[in-house]
Design a protein around this motif. Structure first.
Motif, PDB file in Angstrom:
ATOM      1  N   TYR A  26       0.593  -1.193  -0.130  1.00 15.59           N
ATOM      2  CA  TYR A  26       0.039   0.168   0.106  1.00 15.59           C
ATOM      3  C   TYR A  26       0.920   1.219   0.063  1.00 15.59           C
ATOM      4  O   TYR A  26       0.219   2.434   0.108  1.00 15.59           O
ATOM      5  N   GLN A  27       1.955   1.245   0.046  1.00 13.99           N
ATOM      6  CA  GLN A  27       2.904   2.267   0.342  1.00 13.99           C
ATOM      7  C   GLN A  27       3.071   2.827  -1.340  1.00 13.99           C
ATOM      8  O   GLN A  27       2.838   2.300  -2.314  1.00 13.99           O
ATOM      9  N   ASP A  28       3.431   4.209  -1.233  1.00 18.44           N
ATOM     10  CA  ASP A  28       3.502   4.981  -2.700  1.00 18.44           C
ATOM     11  C   ASP A  28       4.756   4.155  -3.547  1.00 18.44           C
ATOM     12  O   ASP A  28       5.405   3.677  -2.936  1.00 18.44           O
ATOM     13  N   LYS A  29       4.453   4.312  -4.850  1.00 22.05           N
ATOM     14  CA  LYS A  29       5.075   3.604  -5.890  1.00 22.05           C
ATOM     15  C   LYS A  29       6.799   4.051  -5.501  1.00 22.05           C
ATOM     16  O   LYS A  29       7.608   3.198  -5.549  1.00 22.05           O
ATOM     17  N   ALA A  30       7.029   5.400  -5.195  1.00 17.74           N
ATOM     18  CA  ALA A  30       8.411   5.673  -5.102  1.00 17.74           C
ATOM     19  C   ALA A  30       9.105   4.923  -3.952  1.00 17.74           C
ATOM     20  O   ALA A  30      10.296   4.655  -3.781  1.00 17.74           O
ATOM     21  N   CYS A 267      -5.447   4.385   1.814  1.00 17.78           N
ATOM     22  CA  CYS A 267      -5.259   4.497   3.556  1.00 17.78           C
ATOM     23  C   CYS A 267      -4.361   5.694   3.939  1.00 17.78           C
ATOM     24  O   CYS A 267      -3.265   5.308   3.745  1.00 17.78           O
ATOM     25  N   ARG A 268      -5.155   6.228   4.626  1.00 15.91           N
ATOM     26  CA  ARG A 268      -4.386   7.733   5.079  1.00 15.91           C
ATOM     27  C   ARG A 268      -2.967   7.414   6.173  1.00 15.91           C
ATOM     28  O   ARG A 268      -2.334   8.265   5.950  1.00 15.91           O
ATOM     29  N   PHE A 269      -3.299   6.310   6.462  1.00 10.71           N
ATOM     30  CA  PHE A 269      -2.210   6.015   7.544  1.00 10.71           C
ATOM     31  C   PHE A 269      -1.087   5.600   6.643  1.00 10.71           C
ATOM     32  O   PHE A 269       0.250   5.888   6.953  1.00 10.71           O
ATOM     33  N   MET A 270      -1.189   4.648   5.762  1.00 10.98           N
ATOM     34  CA  MET A 270      -0.128   4.194   4.870  1.00 10.98           C
ATOM     35  C   MET A 270       0.498   5.279   4.280  1.00 10.98           C
ATOM     36  O   MET A 270       1.913   5.329   4.084  1.00 10.98           O
ATOM     37  N   LYS A 271      -0.132   6.330   3.886  1.00 10.81           N
ATOM     38  CA  LYS A 271       0.324   7.424   3.145  1.00 10.81           C
ATOM     39  C   LYS A 271       0.967   8.431   3.770  1.00 10.81           C
ATOM     40  O   LYS A 271       1.529   9.516   3.177  1.00 10.81           O
TER      41      LYS A 271
END
Ligand code: 13P
Ligand code: SF4
Length: 311
Positions: A26-30, A267-271
């Motif tokens: 779920y993390q951002d691509k980068a 997910c606001r937490f993951m992001k």
């Protein structure tokens, strides 16, 4: 500094400090691109347990980083943003859970990994969405089971196993925000699409699924399937790894209801984790996950039971 320069600095720091980055899908691509391992909750726990790195930077949420520390206490475990929590984990406070267990002493407690170290310490066996079915089935018939904190995963397991489990009333704000009406409308537009749903979703959405499983098993399904179009009901970050694993296939994120914070499935937490925070965290070696040893030892037992059943 542009993104590529930042990524290069992170890679250099990793080498200098003998550190690894574990990232959830779920993390951002980068962030996924600088990670040493990208996986689901079970895969990430297994990697954390076996690494001999000096530092783990956990690009995920708090309960995941805690699990890594429980499994590998010699390792310094860092989380880029300590506020990266989890709505599901928050729905189960340790003190309430302790009382719940005391009131049902005859029950064995199977607890989903999305919970705090303290809740794990009060549990008999941990599970993830990858192994939950196997773990419930490993409990002898007739032994009463208490399942926490995700009531939707719990209901799904009850329907699959026929076991009458006592369910904690918790849920994930992302997986319960998928809109049944919008999803059925989308299915009419793409009648050939296969529907993949994470088991943290509500029953009426799960009932629409061709496949129900963990993030890792969803990726595997898309890779192996003969179909070419898929509607994916889980956090949208998964689409990065999925499109790498199955190039050329059409992947559509399932729509969420209008009244969630972004009408998206993020997910606001993951992001909360960003490349900048990840770099600062590795450079300064903080924020660090710290768990009192007494709780860590108690929480380790039910995780080890899960690991033994997951080989
Ligand atoms: P998995 O990646 O284990 O399927 O878990 C999904 C999730 O919601 C993690 O918070
Ligand atoms: Fe928690 Fe849901 Fe976010 Fe997963 S997607 S970390 S269960 S709030």
């Amino acid at each position: 500094m542009n993104e590529e320069q930042l990524k290069e600095k992170i890679r250099l720091l990793k080498q200098q400090k003998h550190a690894i980055i574990l990232a959830h899908y779920y993390q951002d691509k980068a962030i996924q691109e600088v990670a040493d391992f990208v996986g689901d909750s079970l895969g990430l726990s297994q990697q954390a347990a076996r690494t001999d790195a000096a530092i783990i930077v956990f690009a995920g949420v708090h309960f995941m980083a805690e699990t890594a520390k429980i499994l590998n206490p010699a390792c310094k475990v860092l989380l880029p943003d300590l506020d990266a929590g989890c709505s599901l984990s928050d729905s189960c406070r340790a003190e309430d859970f302790r009382v719940f267990r005391e009131n049902h002493r005859d029950h064995i407690s199977i607890t989903y990994i999305n919970c705090s170290a303290e809740v794990k310490a009060h549990s008999d066996i941990i599970c993830t969405s990858s192994n939950a079915l196997k773990i419930v089935q490993s409990i002898p018939d007739g032994t009463p089971i208490l399942f926490a904190p995700d009531k939707n995963l719990g209901k799904y397991l009850v329907s699959k196993t026929g076991r009458d489990m006592l369910l904690w009333d918790g849920a994930c704000e992302v997986h319960t925000a998928f809109s049944y009406d919008k999803l059925t409308a989308l299915m009419k537009r793409f009648p050939e699409a296969r529907i993949l749903v994470h088991p943290e979703s509500e029953t009426q959405v799960l009932d629409l699924a061709d496949f129900i499983g963990s993030t890792a098993s969803m990726i595997d399904y898309v890779k192996r399937s003969n179909a070419s179009t898929f509607i994916i009901a889980t956090e949208a970050g998964i689409l990065h790894e999925m499109s790498k694993a199955a190039p050329g296939k059409t992947l559509i994120a399932a729509p969420a209801v209008e009244n969630n914070s972004c009408a998206c499935s993020e997910c606001r937490f993951m992001k909360m984790n960003t490349l900048e925070k990840l770099y600062a965290c590795l450079e300064n070696e903080t924020p660090e996950i710290d768990i009192p040893e007494e709780i860590r030892i108690k929480a380790l037992k039910p995780i080890e039971r899960m690991m033994e059943l997951s080989i």
